[in-house]
Design an enzyme around this catalytic site. Sequence first.
Site, PDB file in Angstrom:
ATOM      1  N   SER A  66       0.846  -1.187   0.000  1.00 52.73           N
ATOM      2  CA  SER A  66       0.000   0.000   0.000  1.00 52.73           C
ATOM      3  C   SER A  66       0.894   1.255   0.000  1.00 52.73           C
ATOM      4  O   SER A  66       1.679   1.452  -0.933  1.00 52.73           O
ATOM      5  CB  SER A  66      -0.946  -0.044   1.202  1.00 52.73           C
ATOM      6  OG  SER A  66      -1.980   0.882   1.074  1.00 52.73           O
TER       7      SER A  66
ATOM      8  N   ASP B 133      -9.083  -4.278  -6.172  1.00 53.39           N
ATOM      9  CA  ASP B 133      -8.729  -3.647  -4.897  1.00 53.39           C
ATOM     10  C   ASP B 133      -9.353  -2.251  -4.843  1.00 53.39           C
ATOM     11  O   ASP B 133      -9.047  -1.400  -5.678  1.00 53.39           O
ATOM     12  CB  ASP B 133      -7.202  -3.554  -4.800  1.00 53.39           C
ATOM     13  CG  ASP B 133      -6.717  -2.960  -3.484  1.00 53.39           C
ATOM     14  OD1 ASP B 133      -7.534  -2.428  -2.709  1.00 53.39           O
ATOM     15  OD2 ASP B 133      -5.501  -3.023  -3.237  1.00 53.39           O
TER      16      ASP B 133
ATOM     17  N   HIS C  71      -7.485  -5.905  -0.476  1.00 53.01           N
ATOM     18  CA  HIS C  71      -6.288  -5.075  -0.418  1.00 53.01           C
ATOM     19  C   HIS C  71      -5.167  -5.851   0.254  1.00 53.01           C
ATOM     20  O   HIS C  71      -5.336  -6.376   1.357  1.00 53.01           O
ATOM     21  CB  HIS C  71      -6.608  -3.813   0.386  1.00 53.01           C
ATOM     22  CG  HIS C  71      -5.482  -2.835   0.480  1.00 53.01           C
ATOM     23  ND1 HIS C  71      -4.898  -2.267  -0.622  1.00 53.01           N
ATOM     24  CD2 HIS C  71      -4.843  -2.316   1.565  1.00 53.01           C
ATOM     25  CE1 HIS C  71      -3.965  -1.428  -0.233  1.00 53.01           C
ATOM     26  NE2 HIS C  71      -3.892  -1.446   1.084  1.00 53.01           N
TER      27      HIS C  71
END
Length: 496
Positions: free
Chosen positions: A214, A427, A456
Amino acid sequence: MTARVHRRALLCALAALTATALPAAPARAAPPPALRFGACPDSVPDPPAPERVECARLSVPLDWAHPGGPHIEIAVSRVRASGSPAERRGSLLVNPGGPGGSGLPYAVTKRAKLPQSVRRAYDVIGFDPRGVGKSAPADCGPMGGLFDSPGADPVPTGPVAERTYLASLRDLADDCAAAARDRLPHLSTEQTARDMDAIRAALGERRTNFLGVSYGSYLGAAYIARFPHHTGRMVLDSVVGPRDWYDFDVLQSRALLRQRDTFFTWTATHGDRFGLGHSAAAVRRAYLRVRERLAEQPVQAFGPAEFDRAVYRALGRTERWAGLADGLRTYLRDGSTDGLRPETDFDGPASRNYEAANRLVKCADGPGPTPREIVTDIRRTRRIDPQPVLTGMEASSCAYWHHRPAHRTRLGSPEAPPVLLVASAHDPVTPAEGARQLRRLLPGSRLITLDNDYSHGVFASRGNACVDDNVAAYLVEGTVPPTDRRCAGPGLPEAP
């Protein structure tokens, strides 16, 4: 006077002129000393025996452009490789995301999920980025009322509510400026990338091997831009992409609407199990009834802001969908919000630090929006869906930030070796298009996409052998896939 004397006099004069005309070279930070590892704070869990985790602290400049100025300390953790010396490939730095995520315990928790070949090959190195956890933690005080319980409705409707919303953003920026003061411009991704290279040097490694998830992908791309020749094997998972933070937040808010529609359809498919209706429209109506009632009368300080945070968290991982659906049904049946409340304390010290560091980093990384842009984008999003989820719009506060960065964070470099990017096809937190865009800035790199997946975080997270085997081969053997890869994903889960 001979020609030789003339030349000598001329050279001396030029040397004197050069010495006075050219500015002195900027001071360089002294090489960091080797890390001295010892006991870890209580926030770091113990790995299974016989392995152990150890921690250290590294002093780095607050501003790397002025290494002789004030310093801060970066907290570092390590779990050593479990394999033989012949299997060892070095150190693997890891970052869990955010901005604001604590990486100190991540060396233990993420390592436990890594393929065995990776655990045998690498010392896994966690660290709290500057401003986070044990590394000069940031604080923004009340953050413009962000921690009020119940919080104000985060979706403004109408001019009066929009003005109130903008005023709260201004108050948040003022609170951060008052608390962070001189540190405000230095809690940036670029400065953290410099810290990463200092960790590399202190570990005695020639190159930085890295797994960033991320926001960690954004941090890794910033490291590559600054240190392409120190870049080793890097895995960038659930990629943010090369966008300004505010533009990314807007993109995410639209992706969350698509994900929520998918959640409504999935819940309706299991209508007998959840009791919210047998059509997506019926589930949506039930969802809106819950939110509207909480907006009218919060339950034990749980109102629309808290509800949207719970929805935001649940939409990012499909294994949380059943819990969200059950929570909606329970509230409609008996008025209890227990099933909707997250396990973590939003008003606790760790959450307060996370929320502060998140804004401080995003607003230090590049220019923010204007207030007019914020209102315009909210209105556009509400035309797509009147009741959006705006919880992830953290960079909106950058409109009123007290320090405006001079440039955007640079990402990627054509001089770096190939890296591996990983993305989930659906996602909603970091949409897959970000990975495709970043890939263009990293020549020779490859993208692994997990198709038919809606969550995610992919590598060593989704339990997909195709993804995990390809990434492990890259980290351990340096094997770069000949082309981009697509792996078959799990699809939507069965209802438990």
